[in-house]
Design a protein around this motif. Structure first.
Motif: not given
Length: 156
Positions: A15-21, A111-118
Motif C-alpha cells: 500500500x506504500x505510495x512511490x513517493x514514500x518508498x 510509478x507516479x508519486x501517488x501510485x503504489x510503489x514498485x
C-alpha cells in the motif's frame, strides 16, 4: 514469530505510495529513499541515494521527451552559479531511464508519486557509471554498487 511480522509487513509495503518508498540492495550496501516533495508533477521524483563509504547524494527523476520515459539524473559536486554545458556534463555521474518491476515480475515505467510503489527499481549501467567516477573525488564508492533495489520499507 518472525513469520507473523513478515506477513503483516507485506500488505503495508504493497500500500506504500512511490513517493514514500525505500529500497535496498540485496547485500545492504546501497539504498534509495524517495523524498515526498508535495509537487503536483506526478512523474517527478527526488531520490536520496546512500552508497557504502559515500556521503548521501540526491538524484532527480523527470519525464524525458527525448527518451519518452522517466529519466534519472544524478549530479555530484556540481559547481554553483553560472556553469557551462561542459562543467555540467562533468558533474552528471548518471543519466538513464529508470525501470520498475511489479510484484509479478513485469518491467514497467517508474510509478507516479501517488501510485503504489514498485517491488524493485532497476538502474541500468548504474554500477559502471558511479563506481570510481571522478566527480566524487576521494569520496567515491570503494565497491561496485548494485543496480537492482528491492522495496524495503515505507516512510509512513
Amino acid at each position: 514469530m518472525a513469520l507473523a511480522g513478515l506477513a503483516f509487513a507485506q500488505p503495508v509495503l504493497a500500500a506504500c505510495p512511490q513517493a514514500l518508498a525505500t529500497y535496498e540492495t540485496a547485500d545492504g550496501s546501497a539504498a534509495l529513499t524517495f523524498v515526498a516533495s508535495g509537487q503536483a508533477v506526478a512523474m517527478s521524483h527526488e531520490i536520496r541515494i546512500l552508497l557504502a563509504d559515500v556521503p548521501p547524494v540526491t538524484a532527480y527523476v523527470q519525464p524525458s521527451e527525448r527518451l519518452g520515459q522517466p529519466e534519472m539524473v544524478l549530479p555530484v559536486n556540481c559547481p554553483e552559479g553560472d556553469v557551462t554545458g561542459a562543467e555540467l556534463d562533468a558533474c552528471i555521474v548518471y543519466r538513464s531511464v529508470v525501470y520498475a518491476r511489479a510484484d509479478d515480475g513485469v518491467l514497467m515505467e517508474l510509478p507516479a508519486a501517488g501510485e503504489p510503489a514498485a517491488a524493485d527499481i532497476l538502474l541500468p549501467n548504474f554500477a559502471a557509471a558511479v563506481w570510481q567516477h571522478p566527480a566524487f573525488g576521494a569520496d567515491g564508492p570503494r565497491t561496485r554498487p548494485a543496480e537492482i533495489f528491492k522495496l524495503s520499507g515505507c516512510q509512513e
